[in-house]
Design a protein around this motif. Structure first.
Motif, PDB file in Angstrom:
ATOM      1  N   GLY A 252       0.794  -1.225   0.000  1.00 34.66           N
ATOM      2  CA  GLY A 252       0.000   0.000   0.000  1.00 34.66           C
ATOM      3  C   GLY A 252       0.823   1.268   0.000  1.00 34.66           C
ATOM      4  O   GLY A 252       0.337   2.330   0.405  1.00 34.66           O
ATOM      5  N   GLY A 254       2.244   4.317  -1.663  1.00 33.14           N
ATOM      6  CA  GLY A 254       1.969   5.130  -2.844  1.00 33.14           C
ATOM      7  C   GLY A 254       1.727   6.562  -2.424  1.00 33.14           C
ATOM      8  O   GLY A 254       1.632   6.872  -1.237  1.00 33.14           O
ATOM      9  N   ASP A 255       1.630   7.436  -3.396  1.00 33.21           N
ATOM     10  CA  ASP A 255       1.424   8.851  -3.109  1.00 33.21           C
ATOM     11  C   ASP A 255      -0.063   9.168  -3.177  1.00 33.21           C
ATOM     12  O   ASP A 255      -0.661   9.207  -4.254  1.00 33.21           O
ATOM     13  CB  ASP A 255       2.208   9.710  -4.101  1.00 33.21           C
ATOM     14  CG  ASP A 255       2.172  11.192  -3.736  1.00 33.21           C
ATOM     15  OD1 ASP A 255       1.539  11.536  -2.714  1.00 33.21           O
ATOM     16  OD2 ASP A 255       2.772  11.999  -4.472  1.00 33.21           O
ATOM     17  N   SER A 256      -0.669   9.396  -2.012  1.00 33.54           N
ATOM     18  CA  SER A 256      -2.092   9.724  -1.950  1.00 33.54           C
ATOM     19  C   SER A 256      -2.351  11.197  -2.217  1.00 33.54           C
ATOM     20  O   SER A 256      -3.507  11.614  -2.331  1.00 33.54           O
ATOM     21  CB  SER A 256      -2.641   9.367  -0.559  1.00 33.54           C
ATOM     22  OG  SER A 256      -2.042  10.190   0.432  1.00 33.54           O
ATOM     23  N   GLY A 257      -1.284  11.975  -2.304  1.00 29.11           N
ATOM     24  CA  GLY A 257      -1.439  13.415  -2.465  1.00 29.11           C
ATOM     25  C   GLY A 257      -1.518  14.158  -1.149  1.00 29.11           C
ATOM     26  O   GLY A 257      -1.502  15.395  -1.129  1.00 29.11           O
ATOM     27  N   GLU A 258      -1.603  13.421  -0.034  1.00 26.18           N
ATOM     28  CA  GLU A 258      -1.635  14.067   1.276  1.00 26.18           C
ATOM     29  C   GLU A 258      -0.226  14.501   1.671  1.00 26.18           C
ATOM     30  O   GLU A 258       0.765  13.870   1.295  1.00 26.18           O
ATOM     31  CB  GLU A 258      -2.205  13.112   2.324  1.00 26.18           C
ATOM     32  CG  GLU A 258      -3.659  12.738   2.083  1.00 26.18           C
ATOM     33  CD  GLU A 258      -4.156  11.701   3.078  1.00 26.18           C
ATOM     34  OE1 GLU A 258      -4.993  12.037   3.927  1.00 26.18           O
ATOM     35  OE2 GLU A 258      -3.681  10.555   2.992  1.00 26.18           O
ATOM     36  N   PRO A 360      -5.183  16.099  -0.504  1.00 24.85           N
ATOM     37  CA  PRO A 360      -4.712  16.238  -1.891  1.00 24.85           C
ATOM     38  C   PRO A 360      -5.118  17.553  -2.537  1.00 24.85           C
ATOM     39  O   PRO A 360      -4.428  18.044  -3.433  1.00 24.85           O
ATOM     40  CB  PRO A 360      -5.372  15.045  -2.602  1.00 24.85           C
ATOM     41  CG  PRO A 360      -5.699  14.071  -1.521  1.00 24.85           C
ATOM     42  CD  PRO A 360      -6.005  14.890  -0.312  1.00 24.85           C
ATOM     43  N   LYS A 391       5.408  13.363   2.515  1.00 22.45           N
ATOM     44  CA  LYS A 391       4.275  12.642   1.957  1.00 22.45           C
ATOM     45  C   LYS A 391       3.714  11.772   3.075  1.00 22.45           C
ATOM     46  O   LYS A 391       4.246  10.696   3.363  1.00 22.45           O
ATOM     47  CB  LYS A 391       4.717  11.763   0.789  1.00 22.45           C
ATOM     48  CG  LYS A 391       5.203  12.513  -0.437  1.00 22.45           C
ATOM     49  CD  LYS A 391       5.604  11.525  -1.528  1.00 22.45           C
ATOM     50  CE  LYS A 391       6.084  12.227  -2.777  1.00 22.45           C
ATOM     51  NZ  LYS A 391       6.482  11.263  -3.836  1.00 22.45           N
ATOM     52  N   ARG A 393       0.020  11.225   5.976  1.00 21.58           N
ATOM     53  CA  ARG A 393      -1.421  11.351   6.150  1.00 21.58           C
ATOM     54  C   ARG A 393      -1.849  12.718   6.672  1.00 21.58           C
ATOM     55  O   ARG A 393      -1.194  13.311   7.528  1.00 21.58           O
ATOM     56  CB  ARG A 393      -1.910  10.268   7.113  1.00 21.58           C
ATOM     57  CG  ARG A 393      -1.785   8.875   6.562  1.00 21.58           C
ATOM     58  CD  ARG A 393      -2.012   7.814   7.610  1.00 21.58           C
ATOM     59  NE  ARG A 393      -3.253   7.958   8.353  1.00 21.58           N
ATOM     60  CZ  ARG A 393      -4.019   6.945   8.733  1.00 21.58           C
ATOM     61  NH1 ARG A 393      -3.679   5.709   8.398  1.00 21.58           N
ATOM     62  NH2 ARG A 393      -5.106   7.146   9.430  1.00 21.58           N
ATOM     63  N   ARG A 394      -2.988  13.166   6.181  1.00 19.81           N
ATOM     64  CA  ARG A 394      -3.548  14.440   6.625  1.00 19.81           C
ATOM     65  C   ARG A 394      -3.913  14.403   8.098  1.00 19.81           C
ATOM     66  O   ARG A 394      -3.773  15.401   8.808  1.00 19.81           O
ATOM     67  CB  ARG A 394      -4.786  14.788   5.788  1.00 19.81           C
ATOM     68  CG  ARG A 394      -5.429  16.126   6.153  1.00 19.81           C
ATOM     69  CD  ARG A 394      -6.687  16.378   5.322  1.00 19.81           C
ATOM     70  NE  ARG A 394      -7.205  17.723   5.527  1.00 19.81           N
ATOM     71  CZ  ARG A 394      -8.065  18.061   6.478  1.00 19.81           C
ATOM     72  NH1 ARG A 394      -8.501  17.136   7.336  1.00 19.81           N
ATOM     73  NH2 ARG A 394      -8.494  19.312   6.586  1.00 19.81           N
ATOM     74  N   GLU A 403       6.334   4.907   5.386  1.00 21.25           N
ATOM     75  CA  GLU A 403       6.111   6.286   4.971  1.00 21.25           C
ATOM     76  C   GLU A 403       7.484   6.905   4.734  1.00 21.25           C
ATOM     77  O   GLU A 403       8.362   6.832   5.593  1.00 21.25           O
ATOM     78  CB  GLU A 403       5.374   7.088   6.046  1.00 21.25           C
ATOM     79  CG  GLU A 403       3.889   6.829   6.103  1.00 21.25           C
ATOM     80  CD  GLU A 403       3.183   7.840   6.996  1.00 21.25           C
ATOM     81  OE1 GLU A 403       2.104   8.302   6.617  1.00 21.25           O
ATOM     82  OE2 GLU A 403       3.713   8.158   8.071  1.00 21.25           O
TER      83      GLU A 403
END
Length: 473
Positions: A252, A254-258, A360, A391, A393-394, A403
């Motif tokens: 899992g 990956g870049d979520s954009g958060e 994101p 990069k 989590r928000r 991470e």
């Protein structure tokens, strides 16, 4: 069933409500207090605790129950009452659930987890045995060896609760590490992450495939010689030891954009009876979010509304011992900081670690970073500051997954530190970009811009070159 049960009630549980809860094991159970009467324990016939109940905590900060439990709470202010059952005793777990259910039935509100607090009946517990002292002497500790104290946490978020803070303190005083065991899917509060940096303390995550692994490093773990220890990889050698990495830890990714904007800084104030603490943190918070912090506390949940005066009073009362604090933002703008206040020969020192989370579709306020640095440098006796972009989590929770590290966005050297540098060393650096002076021309602080691209870790090479240069190496 979880070993922690929490009652969230709009009214403070009165003596009769607590008594009704404590009678959940029947009238023949022993009751005693510990921790300067802050913890009430329901005990077996031998006086060993089945359930430990902490004094109710008035939470005046919105969003803390949602952040830490994923549970809807009564409107603030509300009361947070924790009951912790002794590990491995099913009757103790049911006692904790019944205790919380009785508090909620009498005072309203809700219990977490809901399924643990559905029965109001007396729990049969005659003849139930409990682990002997010393394992049961510290309510938060489940296993005690000559190397570590082990705490089992079955919560959505492993937070720096008063229970856990006491366990860290007791382990440290005993020269032990603290190892926290949690099920898969649990996350870690940033307030706990920094406390696990010293070996052999670690976050142990249960895993179906590999048994256990370190939630921060991914190393597969096994219980050996009284502690969880990394399992060597197949290609590990004495010269280059390597641990096997859990497959779950690597999935899992990956870049979520958060993104997270992380700030660490240190200030040193002259010792003065009129000194007000927390102003530096508030100044940075306002510059980066446009608002003050929402609340603070000496443990999680952060229960007190933001107040510089009350924060200062707590630190003053605890001096000369250090004071550790957690500070949180509003639910709309996730933010969390830890603050350590201590007395040193130089004065009163504040060490702050702060992070804000962005989704994101949100842009971190990078343009505000130089302003925040200048405010610290000119008004709050800044010594040094490092800003990173990550990069991550928000919601700021630390997952048991890989991470990537943050990348340095800027480094700031306070005016006193610049002044102490010989010659023009602080101004003439090997970096491509010259430092930006902050504050008075006669005694400026220096702001060193760095690439700050979270996809490019080469920024750490620039930072290392800068630090080595400033040290004269």
């Amino acid at each position: 069933m979880t070993k922690d049960v929490i009652a969230l009630t709009p009214r403070m549980p009165d003596a009769w409500s607590v008594l009704a809860g404590l009678l959940s094991g029947g009238p023949d159970k022993l009751v005693r207090t510990t921790g300067e009467d802050a913890v009430v324990q329901l005990c077996d016939e031998e006086g060993r605790p089945l359930v430990s109940v902490e004094a109710p905590l008035l939470v005046q900060v919105a969003g803390e129950a949602e952040r830490l439990l994923g549970a809807a709470a009564p409107p603030v202010p509300f009361w947070w009452t924790e009951a912790r059952a002794t590990t491995g005793v099913a009757e103790a777990e049911r006692l904790a659930g019944t205790f919380a259910a009785r508090l909620v039935s009498l005072g309203g509100g809700s219990a977490w987890p809901p399924e643990a607090a559905r029965s109001l009946g007396v729990v049969p517990s005659d003849g139930v045995g409990v682990a002997p002292v010393p394992a049961a002497a510290q309510p938060a500790v489940d296993v005690l060896t000559d190397k570590v104290a082990v705490v089992i946490q079955d919560r959505p978020v492993v937070a720096m609760t008063a229970w856990l803070a006491d366990a860290f303190r007791a382990a440290g005083e005993g020269g032990l590490g603290l190892q926290i065991v949690s099920p898969a899917g649990t996350t870690l509060s940033p307030a706990v992450r920094s406390a696990l940096s010293a070996w052999p303390s670690r976050w142990v995550v249960q895993d179906e495939r590999d048994g256990y692994y370190d939630g921060l490093s991914g190393a597969v773990l096994a219980w050996r010689e009284g502690m969880f220890f990394p399992v060597a990889a197949d290609d590990s050698t004495d010269e280059e030891p390597r641990a096997r990495v859990a497959a779950t830890y690597q999935e899992g990714v990956g870049d979520s954009g958060e993104r997270q904007l992380a700030v660490t800084f240190r200030t040193v104030h002259p010792a003065d009876d009129r000194l007000v603490l927390g102003g530096a943190l508030e100044a940075v918070w306002r510059e980066l979010t446009g608002e003050a912090p929402a609340g603070w506390g000496t443990a999680e949940p952060a229960n007190l509304p933001w107040s510089l005066r009350r924060l200062t009073d707590v630190a003053h009362e605890r001096a000369p011992e250090p004071t550790w604090l957690v500070v949180v933002g509003s639910p709309e703008r996730p933010g969390l900081a830890t603050v350590r206040v201590s007395r040193t020969k130089a004065g009163v020192e504040e060490e702050v670690t702060l992070a804000f989370g962005y989704g994101p579709d949100e842009e971190p306020p990078l343009d505000a970073v130089p302003r925040a640095a200048e405010v610290l440098a000119t008004r709050h006796h800044l010594r040094s500051m490092l800003v990173q972009l990550r990069k991550a989590r928000r919601d700021l929770a630390v997952p048991p997954r890989f991470e990537g590290p943050g990348v340095p966005l800027a480094f700031v050297l306070g005016a006193e530190e610049v002044r102490a540098m010989p010659g023009d060393r602080a101004r003439n650096t090997p970096l491509d970009r010259a430092p930006v002076p902050l504050g008075p021309k006669t005694r400026p602080a220096l702001y060193y811009p760095l690439p700050g691209d979270p996809s490019d870790l080469s920024g750490w090479q620039d930072f290392e070159r800068l630090v080595r240069h400033l040290k004269g190496e």
